[in-house]
Design an enzyme around this catalytic site. Structure first.
Site, PDB file in Angstrom:
ATOM      1  N   HIS A 116     108.521   5.187 -37.388  1.00 43.40           N
ATOM      2  CA  HIS A 116     108.258   6.568 -37.802  1.00 43.40           C
ATOM      3  C   HIS A 116     108.732   7.485 -36.666  1.00 43.40           C
ATOM      4  CE1 HIS A 116     105.682  10.108 -38.577  1.00 43.40           C
ATOM      5  NE2 HIS A 116     105.489   9.643 -39.792  1.00 43.40           N
ATOM      6  N   LYS A 176      94.190   8.489 -42.593  1.00 43.01           N
ATOM      7  CA  LYS A 176      94.816   7.478 -43.453  1.00 43.01           C
ATOM      8  C   LYS A 176      93.822   6.385 -43.847  1.00 43.01           C
ATOM      9  CE  LYS A 176      99.428   8.159 -41.537  1.00 43.01           C
ATOM     10  NZ  LYS A 176     100.306   8.740 -42.555  1.00 43.01           N
ATOM     11  N   CYS A 201     109.766  10.492 -42.725  1.00 44.55           N
ATOM     12  CA  CYS A 201     109.793  10.619 -41.250  1.00 44.55           C
ATOM     13  C   CYS A 201     110.386   9.381 -40.601  1.00 44.55           C
ATOM     14  CB  CYS A 201     108.391  10.883 -40.690  1.00 44.55           C
ATOM     15  SG  CYS A 201     107.710  12.435 -41.230  1.00 44.55           S
ATOM     16  N   GLN A 253      99.606   2.681 -40.289  1.00 48.09           N
ATOM     17  CA  GLN A 253      99.611   2.134 -41.652  1.00 48.09           C
ATOM     18  C   GLN A 253      98.751   0.880 -41.802  1.00 48.09           C
ATOM     19  OE1 GLN A 253     100.698   3.481 -44.384  1.00 48.09           O
ATOM     20  NE2 GLN A 253     101.647   5.202 -43.370  1.00 48.09           N
ATOM     21  N   ASP A 273     101.665   1.009 -33.032  1.00 47.73           N
ATOM     22  CA  ASP A 273     101.402   2.121 -33.938  1.00 47.73           C
ATOM     23  C   ASP A 273     100.697   1.533 -35.158  1.00 47.73           C
ATOM     24  OD1 ASP A 273     101.471   3.962 -35.969  1.00 47.73           O
ATOM     25  OD2 ASP A 273     103.574   4.499 -35.741  1.00 47.73           O
TER      26      ASP A 273
HETATM   27  N1  PMP Z   1     103.310   6.182 -37.642  1.00 49.51           N
HETATM   28  C1  PMP Z   1     103.337   5.750 -38.897  1.00 49.51           C
HETATM   29  C2  PMP Z   1     103.773   4.352 -39.182  1.00 49.51           C
HETATM   30  C3  PMP Z   1     102.941   6.601 -39.929  1.00 49.51           C
HETATM   31  O1  PMP Z   1     102.985   6.167 -41.190  1.00 49.51           O
HETATM   32  C4  PMP Z   1     102.513   7.911 -39.617  1.00 49.51           C
HETATM   33  C5  PMP Z   1     102.102   8.878 -40.712  1.00 49.51           C
HETATM   34  N2  PMP Z   1     103.009   8.961 -41.775  1.00 49.51           N
HETATM   35  C6  PMP Z   1     102.496   8.307 -38.290  1.00 49.51           C
HETATM   36  C7  PMP Z   1     102.893   7.415 -37.325  1.00 49.51           C
HETATM   37  C8  PMP Z   1     102.055   9.679 -37.876  1.00 49.51           C
HETATM   38  O2  PMP Z   1     100.694   9.856 -38.144  1.00 49.51           O
HETATM   39  P1  PMP Z   1     100.010  11.272 -37.978  1.00 49.51           P
HETATM   40  O3  PMP Z   1     100.820  12.234 -38.804  1.00 49.51           O
HETATM   41  O4  PMP Z   1      98.628  11.078 -38.526  1.00 49.51           O
HETATM   42  O5  PMP Z   1     100.037  11.611 -36.536  1.00 49.51           O
END
Ligand code: PMP
Length: 407
Positions: free
Chosen positions: A116, A217, A357, A194, A191
């Protein structure tokens, strides 16, 4: 369960809401929101600083949430830092590493090609200013990271390995134990945005150095995240943000910092959000984390099996046992935004379309695509409160979309 999530009783565009955008953010439970409202209305105050009763009640609730998170991860409370989310957690780490001299010119940071932007751009930008190098574990043209690719990347001898536990585009869970074995001496950052919502991560058992994830999430409030870090590493690190509770002593010349975990929590935090995340963990624990994992697994299988029968879909990701909770796909001949829009308007189905993203990963998927790849996909993602009926509705919706646009 439905009565706990009132929005599921709502209609959207005249249809029952089918919420399949859980990878972006999950729905909220009524009992958790009611408890948060109670906290805000009857126990709220700023924390840590004052000696009055409300402040001590609020502080206690905040610190109890930290203990719950520590227990959830098998960590110590001082190793749990509250942030505003995954993105903030990674930015904190990158900036703190360079300020602490833990990441210098010539060092290598290893990422994967499925990250991401939150676990990519902070590294990219810092590398421009501080001269360290970034390398990638390669994904194949379905976006899959193989064990061979992980092994191959050991030759770059990274100082830091920062990878997602589960891709938000392909749904693949990466083999974290294998990664740890392959890079025994690297600082390992995970990270968990998910994976953590549906699969418990034991940071000690996996020997992870840092783990970041977001409360929103996993049915928690927005604006709250967790950074777990090994105590001995956090102690050596310079704070990212300065001011407020993170301070020990300040003179006109310099400042010293508070002990862990406060050293990394500058300013007034999202107090009610953190407390609410504690309530959320209670809620999930009452349901049973194992049950949640199992239910997500059943729904993920059903999603893949149902999609496999639709010959007009192009599917991405591994789709085998390493795959969980979400599927990215394209309807041949229809732009993803049109797919998502018609699903919403005609069927009340919430899905996500776009690059999720993960723009560089889109170029990888494009290479393997047999269609005129639109540099984006549709993504359907489940959480435990979804039903097979939701997935059946999605399948009906997709057949309708294909017929409407292609015939
Ligand atoms: N890493 C991953 C794998 C994600 O799916 C996301 C959210 N789509 C993020 C980071 C970023 O999370 P946040 O917007 O809650 O900071």
């Amino acid at each position: 369960m439905k009565s706990e999530i009132p929005v599921l009783d709502r209609t959207v565009n005249g249809k029952r809401l089918v919420y399949l955008d859980n990878a972006a953010s999950t729905l909220k439970a009524k009992s958790v929101i009611e408890k948060m409202a109670d906290f805000y209305l009857y126990h709220y105050s700023n924390i840590h600083r004052a000696v009055h009763t409300l402040a001590s009640e609020a502080t206690m609730a905040y610190e109890q949430a930290r203990e719950k998170v520590a227990q959830f991860l098998n960590a110590q409370p001082e190793e749990v830092i509250f942030t505003s989310g995954t993105t903030m957690g990674i930015n904190l780490l990158v900036n703190s590493f360079v300020r602490s001299g833990l990441l210098k010119e010539g060092d290598v940071v290893l990422l994967t090609q499925v990250e991401h932007h939150a676990n990519l751009v902070p590294w990219l930008r810092a590398s421009k200013f501080h001269g360290f190098r970034i390398d990638y574990i390669q994904a194949d043209e379905k976006g899959v990271i193989s064990k061979e690719a992980i092994e191959k990347a050991t030759s770059v001898k990274p100082k830091i390995v920062s990878i997602t536990a589960q891709s938000n585009v392909t749904g693949q869970e990466l083999p974290l134990d294998f990664v740890r074995e392959a890079f025994p001496n690297a600082v390992l950052i995970i990270d968990g945005a998910q994976l953590v919502p549906h699969k418990k991560i034991n940071v000690r058992a996996l020997n992870i150095d840092f783990l970041v994830f977001s409360a929103h999430k996993m049915m928690g409030p927005t604006g709250v995240g967790v950074l777990y870090g090994k105590k001995e590493l956090l102690e050596r690190m310079e704070p990212f943000l300065y001011g407020g509770e993170m301070i020990d002593k300040v003179t006109f010349e310099d400042a010293t910092f508070n002990i862990l975990p406060y050293k990394f929590e500058a300013g007034t935090p999202h107090i009610a959000g953190v407390v609410g995340f504690g309530y959320t963990l209670d809620f999930l624990e009452n349901l049973g984390f194992e049950k949640i994992e199992k239910q997500v697994e059943i729904l993920s299988r059903y999603l893949v099996d149902s999609f496999s029968k639709l010959d007009f879909l192009e599917l991405y990701g591994p789709l085998d046992d390493s795959h969980h909770s979400l599927v990215s796909f394209n309807v041949q001949g229809v732009h993803p935004h049109d797919v998502s829009h018609v699903l919403d308007q005609m069927f009340g189905i919430a899905t996500r379309s776009g690059h999720h993203c993960a723009q560089p990963l889109m170029s990888v998927l494009k290479r393997g695509s047999k269609i005129d790849f639109p540099n984006s996909t549709v993504r359907a993602s489940v959480y435990f409160y979804n039903t097979m009926d939701d997935i059946d509705t999605l399948v009906e919706g997709l057949k309708y979309v294909r017929k409407m646009f292609v015939g």
